[in-house]
Design an enzyme around this catalytic site. Structure first.
Site, PDB file in Angstrom:
ATOM      1  N   ALA A  42      15.202  47.535 -38.679  1.00 57.40           N
ATOM      2  CA  ALA A  42      16.428  46.753 -38.538  1.00 57.40           C
ATOM      3  C   ALA A  42      16.477  46.056 -37.182  1.00 57.40           C
ATOM      4  O   ALA A  42      16.177  46.652 -36.152  1.00 57.40           O
ATOM      5  CB  ALA A  42      17.636  47.671 -38.694  1.00 57.40           C
ATOM      6  N   ASP A  99      19.339  44.672 -35.460  1.00 59.50           N
ATOM      7  CA  ASP A  99      20.778  44.705 -35.701  1.00 59.50           C
ATOM      8  C   ASP A  99      21.551  43.579 -35.027  1.00 59.50           C
ATOM      9  O   ASP A  99      22.684  43.298 -35.415  1.00 59.50           O
ATOM     10  CB  ASP A  99      21.338  46.057 -35.250  1.00 59.50           C
ATOM     11  CG  ASP A  99      20.758  47.215 -36.040  1.00 59.50           C
ATOM     12  OD1 ASP A  99      20.650  47.078 -37.268  1.00 59.50           O
ATOM     13  OD2 ASP A  99      20.400  48.244 -35.442  1.00 59.50           O
ATOM     14  N   GLY A 120      20.151  40.209 -34.325  1.00 60.17           N
ATOM     15  CA  GLY A 120      19.820  38.935 -34.950  1.00 60.17           C
ATOM     16  C   GLY A 120      19.964  38.904 -36.449  1.00 60.17           C
ATOM     17  O   GLY A 120      20.247  37.859 -37.041  1.00 60.17           O
ATOM     18  N   GLU A 121      19.744  40.055 -37.115  1.00 60.95           N
ATOM     19  CA  GLU A 121      19.817  40.086 -38.574  1.00 60.95           C
ATOM     20  C   GLU A 121      21.209  40.426 -39.099  1.00 60.95           C
ATOM     21  O   GLU A 121      21.565  40.015 -40.202  1.00 60.95           O
ATOM     22  CB  GLU A 121      18.824  41.111 -39.123  1.00 60.95           C
ATOM     23  CG  GLU A 121      17.379  40.715 -38.926  1.00 60.95           C
ATOM     24  CD  GLU A 121      16.408  41.743 -39.472  1.00 60.95           C
ATOM     25  OE1 GLU A 121      15.281  41.363 -39.826  1.00 60.95           O
ATOM     26  OE2 GLU A 121      16.779  42.941 -39.556  1.00 60.95           O
ATOM     27  N   GLY A 126      28.035  42.114 -33.153  1.00 59.98           N
ATOM     28  CA  GLY A 126      29.425  41.910 -32.769  1.00 59.98           C
ATOM     29  C   GLY A 126      30.360  41.928 -33.960  1.00 59.98           C
ATOM     30  O   GLY A 126      31.494  42.397 -33.880  1.00 59.98           O
ATOM     31  N   TYR A 145      24.310  54.269 -38.473  1.00 65.77           N
ATOM     32  CA  TYR A 145      24.317  54.503 -37.030  1.00 65.77           C
ATOM     33  C   TYR A 145      25.550  53.908 -36.370  1.00 65.77           C
ATOM     34  O   TYR A 145      26.086  52.883 -36.803  1.00 65.77           O
ATOM     35  CB  TYR A 145      23.083  53.891 -36.376  1.00 65.77           C
ATOM     36  CG  TYR A 145      21.973  54.880 -36.098  1.00 65.77           C
ATOM     37  CD1 TYR A 145      22.053  55.757 -35.031  1.00 65.77           C
ATOM     38  CD2 TYR A 145      20.852  54.940 -36.915  1.00 65.77           C
ATOM     39  CE1 TYR A 145      21.037  56.667 -34.771  1.00 65.77           C
ATOM     40  CE2 TYR A 145      19.821  55.850 -36.665  1.00 65.77           C
ATOM     41  CZ  TYR A 145      19.933  56.710 -35.592  1.00 65.77           C
ATOM     42  OH  TYR A 145      18.924  57.620 -35.338  1.00 65.77           O
ATOM     43  N   HIS A 197      14.201  53.209 -31.261  1.00 69.50           N
ATOM     44  CA  HIS A 197      15.240  52.188 -31.079  1.00 69.50           C
ATOM     45  C   HIS A 197      14.892  51.389 -29.826  1.00 69.50           C
ATOM     46  O   HIS A 197      14.664  51.974 -28.765  1.00 69.50           O
ATOM     47  CB  HIS A 197      16.622  52.820 -30.877  1.00 69.50           C
ATOM     48  CG  HIS A 197      17.090  53.693 -31.988  1.00 69.50           C
ATOM     49  ND1 HIS A 197      18.053  53.303 -32.900  1.00 69.50           N
ATOM     50  CD2 HIS A 197      16.748  54.950 -32.332  1.00 69.50           C
ATOM     51  CE1 HIS A 197      18.274  54.295 -33.749  1.00 69.50           C
ATOM     52  NE2 HIS A 197      17.490  55.304 -33.427  1.00 69.50           N
ATOM     53  N   ASP A 204      20.542  37.028 -16.983  1.00 64.88           N
ATOM     54  CA  ASP A 204      20.340  35.720 -16.353  1.00 64.88           C
ATOM     55  C   ASP A 204      20.687  35.866 -14.870  1.00 64.88           C
ATOM     56  O   ASP A 204      21.831  35.692 -14.460  1.00 64.88           O
ATOM     57  CB  ASP A 204      21.213  34.683 -17.046  1.00 64.88           C
ATOM     58  CG  ASP A 204      21.016  33.283 -16.499  1.00 64.88           C
ATOM     59  OD1 ASP A 204      20.214  33.112 -15.564  1.00 64.88           O
ATOM     60  OD2 ASP A 204      21.677  32.353 -17.003  1.00 64.88           O
ATOM     61  N   ASP A 226      15.217  29.714 -11.345  1.00 64.35           N
ATOM     62  CA  ASP A 226      16.409  30.297 -11.965  1.00 64.35           C
ATOM     63  C   ASP A 226      15.890  31.332 -12.961  1.00 64.35           C
ATOM     64  O   ASP A 226      15.533  31.003 -14.092  1.00 64.35           O
ATOM     65  CB  ASP A 226      17.214  29.201 -12.657  1.00 64.35           C
ATOM     66  CG  ASP A 226      18.526  29.715 -13.242  1.00 64.35           C
ATOM     67  OD1 ASP A 226      18.770  30.944 -13.200  1.00 64.35           O
ATOM     68  OD2 ASP A 226      19.310  28.895 -13.754  1.00 64.35           O
TER      69      ASP A 226
END
Length: 675
Positions: free
Chosen positions: A306, A308, A310-311, A315, A392, A445, A452, A606
């Site tokens: 999984a 979790d 991107g797929e 959120g 989970y 996991h 950034d 950067d």
């Protein structure tokens, strides 16, 4: 206990409001034909560029508020990514992303389960196992990945892989994870919402197809211990933070709190106030991707991997947090405003929790000669959210400390992903028995955090720092002798912190090495402290693990970020996710592996750091029925960023509370001779 809620704020990085989400969808559908059967997968803020934000910070106009919308046109089998200008009320870009499968929507999860349960082949598979009441079943749709799609199923279709479990009753509150219907795999075309294939490898044991025991963990099902007394957190004068809309200030820390459906909690403009100036540290921080590969060879579990974020849009899977349960003390909450598949606003109340907590000793000095001592308690600020991803539960805590350090922590809990085995079968190694005939497969996991960096407004340079031994010389050690020209290490004790510049993307691909005390330091060569040292922050790894999958495996191809613990890239506006924009059903190679193949220069750039936090999970019966939290983290600490300890001015408890602390003489942290 006091509760607070946030009103809308007006800043370019604020998440879209409910009105903005619905307006964006109305603008899109008013201008473009998206198809009656299309799903609105995502409506999020199209974040302004760094140049636009810099102009705004310098007193310029606010950038145009824009929404990025992802549409799945199921009838045409197309994924559309579009950007809508809320200010101009028009569509500013429209892209058919060829071959892309967006993340799976919650509405698709629900419809997928209903579709599977109506399928006659699936029903027959359960009946062969003696299950007459198939309404008791629950179906968890998993992403299919790429390689583990069975023969005869078109990989270009939008697919889900349904795993079935059996609840003890039709009550939806009853858990079914103790009774996996092992052997049955159902593949669903989500665009057409129809079953395309049912594969039945058979139960692990014909006579006993299900593990014999159920699971009990809810309050009413357990004899609870009675020897635990109340523990309350009281802040009679309120918290120490200041919140204005999405802006947060606490003990020198400044930041903005944001949210995306894909990542969940996002923190912007993280800085620390020093002598009246807020000095920048990180422009944007989030958990940008996850990968959970399973290591078993068993055909019923080996496909599991999984991703979790991107797929599934982690959120979107967040839960509403509650006082006294997920957080304790005086809380402030931010709601998360997201969208439904129909383009309507969906408000998740209390998605983000803010609170303070005591965390032991900050610093202490006891002088045996004078009998004096100074003690300071360490307090930390917690910004957190919790996502319930199928079986989970993941708790993401971002900790900020009074010594200007920060910690990123993940806590894993919930229910192990399990399968049934025969009564005499022991899967030891590839899995472990967590209960009779119930196997918890070995798995890992991986959480990739995108940081950034922007130390003192940049540009920045990256270094590796680790212990380096010093050779003792050709004639060996002579601890009692004098040093001579033959050796710099006559006693054999010498070692030093070796600093090596990581000047390119290839050089920055690194694994942790705790045996050498390895860490990584981001510095600003143009800024120095009073000692002439470049200001910086260092990333200190905690517990971690190397990916155990083969380098040419489908897992590694699709989740290439798990190959290394550290990656670094020069900032690019379109490089946001370590496995690419659309990892669902992608064959692999996108994201960090593709970007870093160019081996771009990292010196005085950067910089973006990508840290992969790995967890190895060999299951055990103590994990069952609910896994006690497993805690993993890493830290960021200032190095030469300040002139002295930023924690030196934290007051002792008696100065905060205005009274003496019982049981510690006159007061905690006061000289014994003070009257």
């Amino acid at each position: 206990m006091a509760l607070e809620h946030t009103a809308e704020a007006d800043h370019p990085l604020d998440p879209l409001s409910a009105d903005e989400i619905e307006s964006a969808y109305e603008i899109l559908t008013g201008e473009r034909e998206i198809g009656d059967s299309s799903l609105c997968i995502k409506i999020e803020l199209a974040e302004p560029t760094k140049d636009a934000l810099a102009a705004y910070d310098d007193g310029g106009d606010a950038p145009d508020r824009r929404a990025r919308i992802v549409i799945r046109d199921g009838e045409e089998r197309k994924t559309i990514e579009t950007v809508v200008s809320l200010g101009d009320e028009t569509v500013v870009s429209w892209e058919h992303v060829e071959g892309a499968q967006p993340s799976i929507a919650i509405e698709e999860f629900i419809a997928c389960e209903e579709t599977v349960k109506e399928n006659s082949e699936w029903q027959a598979a359960l009946e062969r196992r003696g299950v007459e009441d198939t309404d008791r079943a629950m179906v968890d749709p998993w992403s299919v990945g790429h390689e583990f799609v069975p023969e005869g199923v078109d990989r270009s279709k939008r697919l889900a892989h349904g795993l079935t479990f059996l609840r003890p009753s039709e009550d939806v509150g009853d858990e079914g994870y103790a009774k996996p219907v092992t052997g049955v795999h159902t593949f669903v075309d989500l665009d057409r919402m129809e079953v395309v294939k049912v594969v039945d490898y058979g139960p692990p044991d014909e006579d006993e197809p299900f593990p014999p025991e159920g699971m009990a963990y809810r309050e009413g099902d357990i004899d609870l211990r009675e020897d635990l007394t109340a523990y309350n957190v009281d802040q009679p004068d309120g918290p120490s933070w200041s919140v204005e809309g999405q802006k947060l200030e606490w003990q020198g820390w400044h930041m903005r709190v944001g949210w995306t459906q894909r990542e969940g909690l996002v923190l912007y403009d993280i800085g620390y106030e020093d002598d009246g100036e807020v000095r920048s540290i990180i422009d944007r921080a989030s958990c940008a991707e996850m990968s959970v590969p399973y290591g078993t060879t068993d055909i019923n579990d080996r496909f599991k991997n999984a991703m979790d974020v991107g797929e599934y849009n982690i959120g979107r899977l967040a839960k509403s947090l509650t006082n006294g349960c997920d957080c304790l003390g005086h809380m402030h909450y931010w709601d998360a405003v997201m969208n439904t598949a129909g383009g309507e606003a969906n408000v998740l109340e209390n998605a983000i929790c803010l609170h303070e907590e005591d965390n032991g000793t900050l610093w202490e000095r006891s002088d045996w000669r004078t009998g004096s001592d100074e003690v300071r308690r360490r307090r930390r600020l917690v910004v957190s959210f919790v996502a319930a991803v199928g079986n989970y539960d993941y708790i993401f805590n971002w900790y900020f400390y009074q010594d200007a350090s920060m910690e990123v922590e993940v806590r894993l809990t919930g229910i192990d992903s399990v399968s049934a085995v025969g009564p005499d079968e022991d899967p030891s190694g590839y899995g472990e028995l967590v209960a009779p005939q119930l196997n918890g497969p070995i798995h890992q996991h991986f959480f990739n955090f995108r940081l950034d960096a922007n130390v003192d407004d940049g540009p920045n340079t990256l270094y590796r720092v680790e212990n380096q031994q010093v050779p003792a010389g050709p004639d060996g050690l002579d601890p009692m002798g004098d040093a001579d020209d033959r050796t710099h290490n006559p006693g054999g004790n010498a070692f030093y912190a070796k600093r090596e510049k990581l000047a390119s993307e290839e050089a920055a691909k690194e694994l942790i090495d705790p045996l050498k005390g390895r860490y990584w330091q981001v510095v600003n060569p143009a800024e120095e402290n009073r000692l002439g040292k470049s200001t910086g922050y260092r990333l200190m790894p905690g517990g971690n693990v190397e990916a155990a999958v083969q380098p040419d495996s489908s897992v590694m191809k699709r989740s290439g970020f798990i190959r290394y613990h550290l990656w670094a890239t020069p900032f690019r506006e379109d490089e946001r996710y370590p496995s690419g924009r659309y990892p669902n059903q992608h064959p692999g190679g996108a994201g960090l592996p593709a970007w870093t193949a160019a081996d771009r220069d990292l010196e005085q750039e950067d910089l973006v750091l990508w840290y992969t936090l790995g967890v190895n999970h060999v299951t055990r019966p103590e994990d069952w029925p609910i896994l006690p939290v497993q805690v993993y983290s890493f830290k960021l600490q200032p190095v030469n960023f300040f002139e002295e300890s930023p924690a030196i001015d934290v007051p002792p408890q008696h100065a905060i509370e205005g009274q003496d602390v019982p049981g510690h003489g006159e007061s905690c942290g006061a000289d014994a001779d003070d009257d």
